[in-house]
Design a protein around this motif. Sequence first.
Motif, PDB file in Angstrom:
ATOM      1  N   ILE A 131       0.880  -1.067  -0.106  1.00  0.00           N
ATOM      2  CA  ILE A 131       0.085  -0.064   0.119  1.00  0.00           C
ATOM      3  C   ILE A 131       0.919   1.302   0.022  1.00  0.00           C
ATOM      4  O   ILE A 131       1.985   1.280   0.541  1.00  0.00           O
ATOM      5  N   SER A 132       0.612   2.038  -0.807  1.00  0.00           N
ATOM      6  CA  SER A 132       1.447   3.528  -0.724  1.00  0.00           C
ATOM      7  C   SER A 132       0.588   4.612   0.173  1.00  0.00           C
ATOM      8  O   SER A 132       1.324   5.059   1.049  1.00  0.00           O
ATOM      9  N   ASP A 133      -0.685   4.682   0.357  1.00  0.00           N
ATOM     10  CA  ASP A 133      -1.371   5.654   1.023  1.00  0.00           C
ATOM     11  C   ASP A 133      -1.830   5.007   2.135  1.00  0.00           C
ATOM     12  O   ASP A 133      -2.726   4.115   2.096  1.00  0.00           O
ATOM     13  N   LYS A 134      -1.218   5.017   3.372  1.00  0.00           N
ATOM     14  CA  LYS A 134      -1.586   4.335   4.688  1.00  0.00           C
ATOM     15  C   LYS A 134      -2.435   5.139   5.517  1.00  0.00           C
ATOM     16  O   LYS A 134      -2.529   4.841   6.843  1.00  0.00           O
ATOM     17  N   ARG A 135      -3.149   6.092   5.240  1.00  0.00           N
ATOM     18  CA  ARG A 135      -3.599   7.057   6.035  1.00  0.00           C
ATOM     19  C   ARG A 135      -5.033   6.212   6.652  1.00  0.00           C
ATOM     20  O   ARG A 135      -5.613   5.517   5.871  1.00  0.00           O
ATOM     21  N   SER A 136      -5.425   6.626   7.773  1.00  0.00           N
ATOM     22  CA  SER A 136      -6.616   6.075   8.309  1.00  0.00           C
ATOM     23  C   SER A 136      -7.806   6.563   7.723  1.00  0.00           C
ATOM     24  O   SER A 136      -7.894   7.565   7.132  1.00  0.00           O
ATOM     25  N   VAL A 137      -9.246   6.092   8.103  1.00  0.00           N
ATOM     26  CA  VAL A 137     -10.382   6.665   7.823  1.00  0.00           C
ATOM     27  C   VAL A 137     -10.399   7.961   8.076  1.00  0.00           C
ATOM     28  O   VAL A 137     -11.006   8.910   7.320  1.00  0.00           O
ATOM     29  N   SER A 138     -10.350   8.237   9.374  1.00  0.00           N
ATOM     30  CA  SER A 138     -10.422   9.775   9.857  1.00  0.00           C
ATOM     31  C   SER A 138      -9.423  10.458   9.394  1.00  0.00           C
ATOM     32  O   SER A 138      -9.853  11.902   9.063  1.00  0.00           O
ATOM     33  N   GLU A 139      -8.247  10.024   8.775  1.00  0.00           N
ATOM     34  CA  GLU A 139      -7.407  11.233   8.257  1.00  0.00           C
ATOM     35  C   GLU A 139      -7.749  11.434   6.679  1.00  0.00           C
ATOM     36  O   GLU A 139      -7.600  12.534   6.297  1.00  0.00           O
ATOM     37  N   MET A 140      -8.331  10.396   6.021  1.00  0.00           N
ATOM     38  CA  MET A 140      -8.930  10.668   4.722  1.00  0.00           C
ATOM     39  C   MET A 140      -9.964  11.548   4.835  1.00  0.00           C
ATOM     40  O   MET A 140     -10.186  12.398   3.961  1.00  0.00           O
ATOM     41  N   ALA A 141     -11.036  11.450   6.004  1.00  0.00           N
ATOM     42  CA  ALA A 141     -12.250  12.365   6.056  1.00  0.00           C
ATOM     43  C   ALA A 141     -11.900  13.653   6.266  1.00  0.00           C
ATOM     44  O   ALA A 141     -12.329  14.566   5.511  1.00  0.00           O
ATOM     45  N   GLU A 142     -10.690  13.989   7.007  1.00  0.00           N
ATOM     46  CA  GLU A 142     -10.311  15.303   7.197  1.00  0.00           C
ATOM     47  C   GLU A 142      -9.564  16.044   6.142  1.00  0.00           C
ATOM     48  O   GLU A 142      -9.842  16.977   5.623  1.00  0.00           O
ATOM     49  N   MET A 143      -8.877  15.010   5.105  1.00  0.00           N
ATOM     50  CA  MET A 143      -8.336  15.490   4.042  1.00  0.00           C
ATOM     51  C   MET A 143      -9.444  16.063   2.994  1.00  0.00           C
ATOM     52  O   MET A 143      -9.488  17.414   2.463  1.00  0.00           O
ATOM     53  N   ILE A 144     -10.397  15.226   2.769  1.00  0.00           N
ATOM     54  CA  ILE A 144     -11.597  15.288   2.109  1.00  0.00           C
ATOM     55  C   ILE A 144     -12.550  16.846   2.399  1.00  0.00           C
ATOM     56  O   ILE A 144     -12.603  17.476   1.711  1.00  0.00           O
ATOM     57  N   TYR A 145     -12.418  16.795   3.932  1.00  0.00           N
ATOM     58  CA  TYR A 145     -13.109  18.032   4.314  1.00  0.00           C
ATOM     59  C   TYR A 145     -12.297  19.341   4.006  1.00  0.00           C
ATOM     60  O   TYR A 145     -12.999  20.310   3.476  1.00  0.00           O
ATOM     61  N   LYS A 146     -11.141  19.145   4.124  1.00  0.00           N
ATOM     62  CA  LYS A 146     -10.168  20.487   3.852  1.00  0.00           C
ATOM     63  C   LYS A 146     -10.172  20.728   2.148  1.00  0.00           C
ATOM     64  O   LYS A 146     -10.044  22.024   1.898  1.00  0.00           O
TER      65      LYS A 146
END
Length: 367
Positions: free
Chosen positions: A339-354
């Motif tokens: 896997i290249s992008d190892k971010r958690s679900v919460s980190e993904m959600a935060e990025m999408i919000y931003k």
Amino acid sequence: MTFYDEYEKYIGLNLEEFFKEVRDEDVLRVLSKENLTRTDYLTLLSEKAEKYLEIMAQKSRDITTRHFGRVIFLYTPLYLSNYCENQCAYCSFSTINRMPRKKLALEEVEAEAEMISQTGLKHILILTGESRYHTSIEYIKKCVGVLKKYFTSISIEIYALDENEYLELINAGVDGLTIYQEVYNKQIYDEVHITGPKKDYKYRLEASERACRMGIRSLGIGSLLGLDDWRSEGFALGLHADYLQNTYPEVELSVSLPRIRPHVGSYSPKYDISDKNLVQMMLAIRLFLPRVGITISTRESSSFRDNLIGLGVTKMSGGSTTEVGGHSSSEHGEGQFDISDKRSVSEMAEMIYKKGYQPVFKDWWLD
């Protein structure tokens, strides 16, 4: 008639010659249209179209917003087993690779479900290696029975099935199917699928239609980029998606654009596809098929995925692991690929919000 018959009509098409004949005015003419033909789509995959990516991106952003809104649908994969009966050159699970093999007991499936459900996700994608012996239909049905307590939508990415088997799983609670042809080029398909049931090109290609006829709600298809030239594979994938959408309009359809990642084994991609190439392919698909979902997985880097928000992508995975039991177990084994992008679900959600978008944890079609 199936897509196999439809695709046969295009086998003799000289794409290299077509691309040589594409002119700037051809690309601009296509970009001025609302509804594109298959030839228009092929034009947007040409080298000549590369200089118009900014115009394609602007159109793609507008089309995506119009059909999907400012949302990104989130999901995560759950691997049930890595036992496999195939020898596929590009996959860690290949039967010739020496690696620890594992299959989750139902108690372990529940532990995985509990861990994933704590992230807020309501959609799960379950995967197995291709072994009917170790992961039978009955076993998968029992796993679905456990997962239904935690998730409102359950998709499968397993070996190709007969119609009655898809119906069994749909009746058990499965509502989505992901199945990649891997490579549409018949010769290359035969070369990389060395032995095993997956070697049957036609049976694999027609699996998605068997599921559609049995009433599957959502379907994801894709091509493993790097096995063949990306332009010819992109054209075949677009043809397949166009055919499925026209033949089964009631099915929610999405396409994935995975690039080969490092894995157990010695196979390396024979064809390069750069970030720019992948973006061009994604934009061309969006302009050709406005209502099709587009998935970009954790095979891609975090920065690259971030920059695709707003350009056509509608689905992303988060908190991913390709190991069997990888969500809840402290013991780490070999995954299907790195896997290249190892971010958690919460980190993904935060990025999408931003980015000014809304992460969706539950499929809105199921409300």
